[in-house]
Motif scaffolding. Structure first.
Motif, mmCIF file in Angstrom:
data_model
loop_
_atom_site.group_PDB
_atom_site.id
_atom_site.type_symbol
_atom_site.label_atom_id
_atom_site.label_comp_id
_atom_site.label_asym_id
_atom_site.label_seq_id
_atom_site.Cartn_x
_atom_site.Cartn_y
_atom_site.Cartn_z
ATOM 1 N N VAL A 141 -6.879 -72.783 41.448
ATOM 2 C CA VAL A 141 -8.033 -72.297 41.667
ATOM 3 C C VAL A 141 -8.709 -72.857 42.881
ATOM 4 N N ILE A 142 -8.801 -74.214 43.033
ATOM 5 C CA ILE A 142 -8.967 -75.093 43.934
ATOM 6 C C ILE A 142 -8.191 -74.582 45.372
ATOM 7 N N LEU A 143 -7.017 -74.469 45.284
ATOM 8 C CA LEU A 143 -6.059 -74.195 46.357
ATOM 9 C C LEU A 143 -6.580 -72.772 47.004
ATOM 10 N N ILE A 144 -6.495 -71.882 46.114
ATOM 11 C CA ILE A 144 -6.986 -70.452 46.384
ATOM 12 C C ILE A 144 -8.347 -70.676 47.008
ATOM 13 N N GLY A 145 -9.287 -71.183 46.678
ATOM 14 C CA GLY A 145 -10.886 -71.397 47.193
ATOM 15 C C GLY A 145 -10.552 -72.177 48.600
ATOM 16 N N LEU A 146 -9.652 -73.009 48.707
ATOM 17 C CA LEU A 146 -9.600 -73.972 50.198
ATOM 18 C C LEU A 146 -9.086 -72.959 51.111
ATOM 19 N N ALA A 147 -8.158 -72.133 50.451
ATOM 20 C CA ALA A 147 -7.340 -71.146 51.275
ATOM 21 C C ALA A 147 -8.236 -70.013 51.892
ATOM 22 N N LEU A 148 -9.382 -69.564 51.167
ATOM 23 C CA LEU A 148 -10.291 -68.530 51.345
ATOM 24 C C LEU A 148 -11.016 -69.398 52.361
ATOM 25 N N VAL A 149 -11.801 -70.564 52.128
ATOM 26 C CA VAL A 149 -12.632 -70.993 53.192
ATOM 27 C C VAL A 149 -12.023 -71.070 54.535
ATOM 28 N N LEU A 150 -10.730 -71.587 54.576
ATOM 29 C CA LEU A 150 -10.032 -71.717 55.846
ATOM 30 C C LEU A 150 -9.798 -70.250 56.608
ATOM 31 N N LEU A 151 -9.563 -69.424 55.929
ATOM 32 C CA LEU A 151 -9.306 -67.891 56.275
ATOM 33 C C LEU A 151 -10.571 -67.327 57.006
ATOM 34 N N ASN A 152 -11.622 -67.602 56.192
ATOM 35 C CA ASN A 152 -13.091 -67.238 56.652
ATOM 36 C C ASN A 152 -13.551 -67.714 57.824
ATOM 37 N N LEU A 153 -13.277 -69.284 57.920
ATOM 38 C CA LEU A 153 -13.665 -70.127 59.017
ATOM 39 C C LEU A 153 -13.097 -69.446 60.263
ATOM 40 N N ALA B 228 -14.559 -67.868 63.463
ATOM 41 C CA ALA B 228 -14.346 -68.599 64.829
ATOM 42 C C ALA B 228 -13.655 -67.674 65.848
ATOM 43 N N LEU B 229 -12.856 -66.469 65.371
ATOM 44 C CA LEU B 229 -12.362 -65.498 66.246
ATOM 45 C C LEU B 229 -13.423 -64.801 66.935
ATOM 46 N N MET B 230 -14.272 -64.318 66.090
ATOM 47 C CA MET B 230 -15.372 -63.312 66.287
ATOM 48 C C MET B 230 -16.512 -64.241 67.562
ATOM 49 N N ALA B 231 -16.824 -65.304 66.923
ATOM 50 C CA ALA B 231 -17.526 -66.052 68.059
ATOM 51 C C ALA B 231 -16.904 -66.348 69.274
ATOM 52 N N LEU C 240 -8.764 -59.066 65.337
ATOM 53 C CA LEU C 240 -9.701 -59.319 64.738
ATOM 54 C C LEU C 240 -9.721 -58.618 63.460
ATOM 55 N N PHE C 241 -9.227 -57.642 63.458
ATOM 56 C CA PHE C 241 -9.026 -56.681 62.170
ATOM 57 C C PHE C 241 -7.993 -57.473 61.271
ATOM 58 N N LEU C 242 -7.035 -57.799 61.836
ATOM 59 C CA LEU C 242 -6.003 -58.753 61.023
ATOM 60 C C LEU C 242 -6.567 -60.003 60.278
ATOM 61 N N ALA C 243 -7.320 -60.607 60.922
ATOM 62 C CA ALA C 243 -7.828 -61.859 60.289
ATOM 63 C C ALA C 243 -8.972 -61.621 59.411
ATOM 64 N N THR C 244 -9.559 -60.426 59.468
ATOM 65 C CA THR C 244 -10.602 -60.137 58.666
ATOM 66 C C THR C 244 -9.837 -59.536 57.378
ATOM 67 N N ALA C 245 -8.529 -58.707 57.645
ATOM 68 C CA ALA C 245 -8.094 -58.105 56.457
ATOM 69 C C ALA C 245 -7.239 -59.338 55.655
ATOM 70 N N GLY D 108 -10.411 -62.529 55.275
ATOM 71 C CA GLY D 108 -11.184 -63.285 56.097
ATOM 72 C C GLY D 108 -12.395 -62.510 56.157
ATOM 73 N N GLY D 109 -12.765 -61.447 55.235
ATOM 74 C CA GLY D 109 -13.683 -60.712 55.086
ATOM 75 C C GLY D 109 -15.170 -61.252 55.237
ATOM 76 N N LEU D 110 -15.411 -62.064 54.512
ATOM 77 C CA LEU D 110 -16.930 -62.855 54.836
ATOM 78 C C LEU D 110 -16.811 -63.401 56.074
ATOM 79 N N GLY D 111 -15.929 -64.064 56.772
ATOM 80 C CA GLY D 111 -16.195 -64.701 57.934
ATOM 81 C C GLY D 111 -16.246 -63.495 59.128
ATOM 82 N N GLY D 112 -15.683 -62.641 58.905
ATOM 83 C CA GLY D 112 -15.631 -61.343 59.815
ATOM 84 C C GLY D 112 -16.958 -60.802 59.659
ATOM 85 N N VAL D 113 -17.410 -60.326 58.679
ATOM 86 C CA VAL D 113 -18.831 -59.839 58.483
ATOM 87 C C VAL D 113 -19.907 -60.766 59.150
ATOM 88 N N LEU D 114 -19.807 -62.029 58.712
ATOM 89 C CA LEU D 114 -20.736 -63.062 59.139
ATOM 90 C C LEU D 114 -20.639 -63.155 60.690
#
Length: 94
Positions: free
Chosen positions: A4-16, A20-23, A41-46, A49-55
């Protein structure tokens, strides 16, 4: 607990990364430099990285005039959140 911790960390990194790509693309657009392809941009979100893309879209005010970004980025976020909740509940039962 470790998965769970590893998945959470991966999600944080993917969303960051997605944010970052959007910015970065927004800065390139303002400076007239070479842009990040929309496919990227679509691939990173898909790739969860959905939260990062929307934000990135909201906070950077980027790609908001394109209907396909306004529609599919939030849909990808909802689908990813649903998948994560489903996977977490399934993990708890086993």
């Amino acid at each position: 607990m470790l998965p769970v911790i590893l998945i959470g960390l991966a999600l944080v990194l993917l969303n960051l990364g997605s944010f970052a790509l959007m910015a970065y693309d927004k800065r390139c657009a303002q400076a007239g430099k070479r842009r990040v392809p929309e496919k990227t941009l679509f691939l990173a979100t898909a790739l969860f990285g959905g939260l990062g893309g929307v934000l990135g879209m909201i906070l950077c005010r980027h790609k908001t005039k394109h209907w396909y970004f306004r529609l599919f980025f939030p849909l990808m976020l909802i689908a990813q959140a649903g998948l994560l909740v489903w996977g977490y509940l399934r993990f708890l039962k086993s």
